[in-house]
Design a protein around this motif. Sequence first.
Motif, PDB file in Angstrom:
ATOM      1  N   ARG A 134      -9.513   5.394  -6.061  1.00  0.00           N
ATOM      2  CA  ARG A 134      -9.968   4.265  -5.230  1.00  0.00           C
ATOM      3  C   ARG A 134     -10.338   3.076  -6.115  1.00  0.00           C
ATOM      4  O   ARG A 134     -10.501   1.970  -5.652  1.00  0.00           O
ATOM      5  CB  ARG A 134     -11.126   4.687  -4.330  1.00  0.00           C
ATOM      6  N   GLN A 135     -10.458   3.356  -7.405  1.00  0.00           N
ATOM      7  CA  GLN A 135     -10.612   2.286  -8.391  1.00  0.00           C
ATOM      8  C   GLN A 135     -10.231   2.848  -9.758  1.00  0.00           C
ATOM      9  O   GLN A 135     -10.264   4.065  -9.957  1.00  0.00           O
ATOM     10  CB  GLN A 135     -12.040   1.746  -8.416  1.00  0.00           C
ATOM     11  N   GLY A 136      -9.849   1.966 -10.671  1.00  0.00           N
ATOM     12  CA  GLY A 136      -9.506   2.441 -12.013  1.00  0.00           C
ATOM     13  C   GLY A 136      -8.108   2.015 -12.425  1.00  0.00           C
ATOM     14  O   GLY A 136      -7.579   1.014 -11.946  1.00  0.00           O
ATOM     15  N   HIS A 137      -7.525   2.827 -13.291  1.00  0.00           N
ATOM     16  CA  HIS A 137      -6.267   2.441 -13.935  1.00  0.00           C
ATOM     17  C   HIS A 137      -5.185   3.487 -13.664  1.00  0.00           C
ATOM     18  O   HIS A 137      -5.354   4.657 -13.997  1.00  0.00           O
ATOM     19  CB  HIS A 137      -6.518   2.311 -15.450  1.00  0.00           C
ATOM     20  N   VAL A 138      -4.090   3.059 -13.051  1.00  0.00           N
ATOM     21  CA  VAL A 138      -2.945   3.957 -12.829  1.00  0.00           C
ATOM     22  C   VAL A 138      -1.830   3.534 -13.784  1.00  0.00           C
ATOM     23  O   VAL A 138      -1.421   2.370 -13.790  1.00  0.00           O
ATOM     24  CB  VAL A 138      -2.436   3.883 -11.369  1.00  0.00           C
ATOM     25  N   THR A 166      -2.242  -2.280   0.687  1.00  0.00           N
ATOM     26  CA  THR A 166      -2.414  -2.061   2.129  1.00  0.00           C
ATOM     27  C   THR A 166      -3.703  -1.289   2.438  1.00  0.00           C
ATOM     28  O   THR A 166      -4.097  -1.180   3.590  1.00  0.00           O
ATOM     29  CB  THR A 166      -1.209  -1.295   2.722  1.00  0.00           C
ATOM     30  N   ARG A 167      -4.338  -0.738   1.418  1.00  0.00           N
ATOM     31  CA  ARG A 167      -5.615  -0.047   1.638  1.00  0.00           C
ATOM     32  C   ARG A 167      -6.793  -0.919   1.207  1.00  0.00           C
ATOM     33  O   ARG A 167      -7.926  -0.440   1.118  1.00  0.00           O
ATOM     34  CB  ARG A 167      -5.620   1.293   0.890  1.00  0.00           C
ATOM     35  N   GLY A 168      -6.512  -2.168   0.876  1.00  0.00           N
ATOM     36  CA  GLY A 168      -7.563  -3.103   0.467  1.00  0.00           C
ATOM     37  C   GLY A 168      -8.173  -2.765  -0.880  1.00  0.00           C
ATOM     38  O   GLY A 168      -9.304  -3.162  -1.179  1.00  0.00           O
ATOM     39  N   LEU A 169      -7.436  -2.027  -1.714  1.00  0.00           N
ATOM     40  CA  LEU A 169      -8.002  -1.576  -2.996  1.00  0.00           C
ATOM     41  C   LEU A 169      -7.294  -2.187  -4.207  1.00  0.00           C
ATOM     42  O   LEU A 169      -7.618  -1.851  -5.346  1.00  0.00           O
ATOM     43  CB  LEU A 169      -7.882  -0.038  -3.106  1.00  0.00           C
ATOM     44  N   VAL A 173      -7.710  -1.517  -8.458  1.00  0.00           N
ATOM     45  CA  VAL A 173      -6.810  -0.594  -9.175  1.00  0.00           C
ATOM     46  C   VAL A 173      -5.848  -1.396 -10.054  1.00  0.00           C
ATOM     47  O   VAL A 173      -5.058  -2.204  -9.556  1.00  0.00           O
ATOM     48  CB  VAL A 173      -6.008   0.293  -8.183  1.00  0.00           C
ATOM     49  N   LYS A 174      -5.942  -1.147 -11.349  1.00  0.00           N
ATOM     50  CA  LYS A 174      -5.014  -1.803 -12.281  1.00  0.00           C
ATOM     51  C   LYS A 174      -3.758  -0.925 -12.402  1.00  0.00           C
ATOM     52  O   LYS A 174      -3.870   0.306 -12.467  1.00  0.00           O
ATOM     53  CB  LYS A 174      -5.712  -1.940 -13.643  1.00  0.00           C
ATOM     54  N   ILE A 175      -2.592  -1.567 -12.422  1.00  0.00           N
ATOM     55  CA  ILE A 175      -1.341  -0.788 -12.538  1.00  0.00           C
ATOM     56  C   ILE A 175      -0.588  -1.251 -13.786  1.00  0.00           C
ATOM     57  O   ILE A 175      -0.366  -2.447 -13.982  1.00  0.00           O
ATOM     58  CB  ILE A 175      -0.451  -0.970 -11.284  1.00  0.00           C
ATOM     59  N   THR A 176      -0.215  -0.283 -14.621  1.00  0.00           N
ATOM     60  CA  THR A 176       0.496  -0.602 -15.869  1.00  0.00           C
ATOM     61  C   THR A 176       1.748   0.260 -15.986  1.00  0.00           C
ATOM     62  O   THR A 176       1.702   1.459 -15.706  1.00  0.00           O
ATOM     63  CB  THR A 176      -0.405  -0.313 -17.098  1.00  0.00           C
TER      64      THR A 176
END
Length: 386
Positions: A134-138, A166-169, A173-176
């Motif tokens: 729900r938060q963090g780094h993917v 679409t989930r307002g997050l 959430v950082k995406i790399t």
Amino acid sequence: MPKKLLVLGGGTGGLIISKEVREIAGPGEVEITLIDKKDRTDFRPSYLYVAFGYRKPEQVSVPLEYVKRHGVNFVKAEVKAIDPANRKVKTTAGEFTYDALVVALGAETVDTGFPHTWELEPSLKVAEVLPQIRQGHVVIGVYSMPYRCPPAPIELAMLTHFYYLTRGLRDKVKITVVHPMKRPFENFGPMAAKWMSGFLQQLGVEYIGVGQNPAIKALGKNELETATGEKIKFDAAFIVPPHKAPDPVLNSDLAKNGWAAPRSPANGDFRSEKYDDVYVIGDVAAPNVPVGMAGTILHSYSPWVVSNLLADLLGVSLGKPPFRIVGTCALDVGAYGMAAACDFTPFVKKLKPYPDCMFLPPSPVTRMFKEMFEKIYFNWLLGVVP
Ligand SMILES: Cc1cc2nc3c(=O)[nH]c(=O)nc-3n(C[C@H](O)[C@H](O)[C@H](O)COP(=O)(O)OP(=O)(O)OC[C@H]3O[C@@H](n4cnc5c(N)ncnc54)[C@H](O)[C@@H]3O)c2cc1C
């Protein structure tokens, strides 16, 4: 007596060749036997849809028994050894002989323990992990090249972006993407790389181009180290696993540089380098063509394989089909789709440094095209819509 055509692998390549040969030669002329270690065949591009909950596994996979509808025998068995010098194939269901052999065993993935969308089971794990973050780094990490469908990690990143958006997050959430290529889509030429870099920036997806292959040196539970020594921490990682040729190919003299070697792909000849009666097609041969691993690419050159096979087996000439090695990749970006269509012919003939690529910009119609392609695939190859 009918001639014996033995097809190893019931994925895209094995199914296309079995169907196209059968459309021209009846069972009295050519007996076709297809062998696969699994009893189902998947539409691999839809693993992404399984991961994001748009499809259930049974919607992207159908029983291989359906090939019998085309008058093709199906044997569920694992190929253990290929002995082309003696025209023999050893399997867990016994030994098979042939007049012509098609090796379409694809590429095998090596498990890293991380979820991904390059096989069906690990795609279900992606589906489990996504809602836990729900938060963090993917991180979407490409271990090494080659791998199936070069643009697919970017598609995975874009769908991940859409999932959290679409989930307002999305702002949490950082995406790399971590990739061996310095720039995204670099293999499609500088214009494509520029365009895709800009698009990822627009979506706020970070791209770390390692510039080395393999790109990843070490993988820990919450950290990876790139080949250049950069350490990247993550809360979740989807890792595109290393791909290799299946052992029966590696252990035979059909392999060169770790993959099956076709004789002269630039001239439409996909016979093996050493044996006139063995054809090597699809992902298992792609790096030696050289093209990316894509089902559409192998479909584009299948008329040459079928034409040569029928000439070898029956002595009939279908003439020379038009020669084009082309590939299409439709990418889902969530609410809309994009597509890349590349002509690899001048590249394979060493006339140009890159394939000629065309890109369809984001549009809902392109997304529909991707969904239609999934349905058409099984219907066309096996006469069934799952
Ligand atoms: C996420 C994703 C997205 C993709 N998107 C696209 C796209 O948009 N466009 C596109 O053109 N391509 C796409 N592809 C790539 C496409 O799916 C492959 O290129 C295609 O499936 C290759 O076909 P193949 O016949 O060479 O191998 P496969 O389809 O992999 O078939 C190989 C078969 O051999 C069998 N086999 C392997 N070893 C053995 C053994 N020892 N004994 C018996 N059987 C064995 C396997 O079970 C398998 O059924 C995508 C792939 C993925 C993973």
